[in-house]
Design a protein around this motif. Sequence first.
Motif, PDB file in Angstrom:
ATOM      1  N   LEU A  57       9.787  27.223  36.607  1.00  0.00           N
ATOM      2  CA  LEU A  57       8.543  26.593  37.058  1.00  0.00           C
ATOM      3  C   LEU A  57       8.614  26.266  38.546  1.00  0.00           C
ATOM      4  N   ASN A  58       9.790  25.693  38.936  1.00  0.00           N
ATOM      5  CA  ASN A  58       9.970  25.356  40.354  1.00  0.00           C
ATOM      6  C   ASN A  58       9.860  26.593  41.233  1.00  0.00           C
ATOM      7  N   SER A  59      10.546  27.650  40.770  1.00  0.00           N
ATOM      8  CA  SER A  59      10.540  28.841  41.619  1.00  0.00           C
ATOM      9  C   SER A  59       9.132  29.427  41.686  1.00  0.00           C
ATOM     10  N   ILE A  60       8.417  29.357  40.541  1.00  0.00           N
ATOM     11  CA  ILE A  60       7.033  29.858  40.567  1.00  0.00           C
ATOM     12  C   ILE A  60       6.206  29.047  41.558  1.00  0.00           C
ATOM     13  N   THR A  61       6.341  27.705  41.453  1.00  0.00           N
ATOM     14  CA  THR A  61       5.549  26.843  42.341  1.00  0.00           C
ATOM     15  C   THR A  61       5.891  27.125  43.791  1.00  0.00           C
ATOM     16  N   SER A  62       7.223  27.232  44.079  1.00  0.00           N
ATOM     17  CA  SER A  62       7.579  27.417  45.489  1.00  0.00           C
ATOM     18  C   SER A  62       7.141  28.792  45.958  1.00  0.00           C
ATOM     19  N   LYS A  64       4.622  30.398  44.899  1.00  0.00           N
ATOM     20  CA  LYS A  64       3.166  30.330  45.057  1.00  0.00           C
ATOM     21  C   LYS A  64       2.816  29.690  46.407  1.00  0.00           C
ATOM     22  N   GLU A  65       3.589  28.603  46.707  1.00  0.00           N
ATOM     23  CA  GLU A  65       3.355  27.957  48.010  1.00  0.00           C
ATOM     24  C   GLU A  65       3.648  28.910  49.165  1.00  0.00           C
ATOM     25  N   GLU A  66       4.784  29.654  49.006  1.00  0.00           N
ATOM     26  CA  GLU A  66       5.125  30.622  50.059  1.00  0.00           C
ATOM     27  C   GLU A  66       4.031  31.668  50.203  1.00  0.00           C
ATOM     28  N   LYS A  67       3.581  32.165  49.036  1.00  0.00           N
ATOM     29  CA  LYS A  67       2.530  33.190  49.055  1.00  0.00           C
ATOM     30  C   LYS A  67       1.284  32.647  49.770  1.00  0.00           C
ATOM     31  N   GLU A  68       0.946  31.380  49.416  1.00  0.00           N
ATOM     32  CA  GLU A  68      -0.242  30.785  50.046  1.00  0.00           C
ATOM     33  C   GLU A  68      -0.072  30.682  51.557  1.00  0.00           C
ATOM     34  N   LYS A  69       1.175  30.309  51.953  1.00  0.00           N
ATOM     35  CA  LYS A  69       1.455  30.230  53.391  1.00  0.00           C
ATOM     36  C   LYS A  69       1.298  31.600  54.040  1.00  0.00           C
ATOM     37  N   GLU A  70       1.915  32.626  53.376  1.00  0.00           N
ATOM     38  CA  GLU A  70       1.812  33.996  53.914  1.00  0.00           C
ATOM     39  C   GLU A  70       0.353  34.412  54.024  1.00  0.00           C
ATOM     40  N   TYR A  71      -0.385  34.135  52.952  1.00  0.00           N
ATOM     41  CA  TYR A  71      -1.794  34.518  52.916  1.00  0.00           C
ATOM     42  C   TYR A  71      -2.553  33.863  54.075  1.00  0.00           C
TER      43      TYR A  71
END
Length: 312
Positions: free
Chosen positions: A51-56, A58-65
């Motif tokens: 879950l943590n890795s998914i959340t992080s 996702k956050e990274e992806k959002e940052k990249e996006y």
Amino acid sequence: MAKISKRSNRSLRKIIIIISILFFISITINIIIYLKTNSYKNNYNNMIEQLNSITSSKEEKEKEYQKVSERLDLVNNIDERTNEVKKDFFTKAKQLEDKIIAGESNEKIVYITFDDGPYYLTYQFLEILDEYDVFATFFTIGDNKDVCYDNRSEDCSGMYALEASKGHTMANHTYSHGIWKGLYDSPESFMYQVKLQENLIKDRTGIKTNIVRFPGGAATAGGYKNRIIELLRENGYGWINWTASIGDGGNLRDHNVGWSNFVNNISANIEVLLQHDYNRVTLRILPDEIKYLKEHGYHIFPLFYESNMVNK
Ligand SMILES: [Zn+2]
């Protein structure tokens, strides 16, 4: 007494056995519970980690996006800014043309145009134009351009985007250029080839063309010329021939001939120079042409729809 003691001994042994059995059962149950709990715990921990890795991620992806969309905004703004600069430039070029035509200005303008490309040599033409900070107009075709005519092992399909990205005017010379292959069979067959090329250029560069040059010149359309011009107008197109040519459309191999053709053809205050970006003679004399034009007071401009030279 002995009997009693024997019996109580036996009961005691029974009790001990029962207690031992109960003890073992209890230990076993505890072990099972422990193992189960542990495996649940492990599973649970794994799930939390996931879950943590998914959340992080996702956050990274959002940052990249976020980063990508910021860059995209920048690019879009550059496009907008470029369009504004171009619009402004073309407005001023049109005003200058008007003055020259009215005899109110001694300035001179030349539109350098290249037909039938892209070709393999186009890269080198673009480099020279870059070097002299000159914008030209490319009347491109589309048929068979995934291989370059002048180097069939190469791919010319990316050249449209390269020409457009450098700010040159993208113009339409029909898809097939098939003068003897049905292009002029009817006004509709001509327009069909214009639309095909319009779509190709739009796909490759995002630009909608609005200037056409008839393959062979407008006279080649014969009796269909006027109807084609009407259809072009209805489709938002202007059309243009040329006022000067160095005769490089056929088999020009001698650069001295090319140069004297060029010098003898350039004389008017506004010239539309026809050339071809496959000819090595043209490639060789292009730097001298540009120098000559500048020395003789010509502004070298890319074509634009509003120009007086573009028939509408
Ligand atoms: Zn042509």
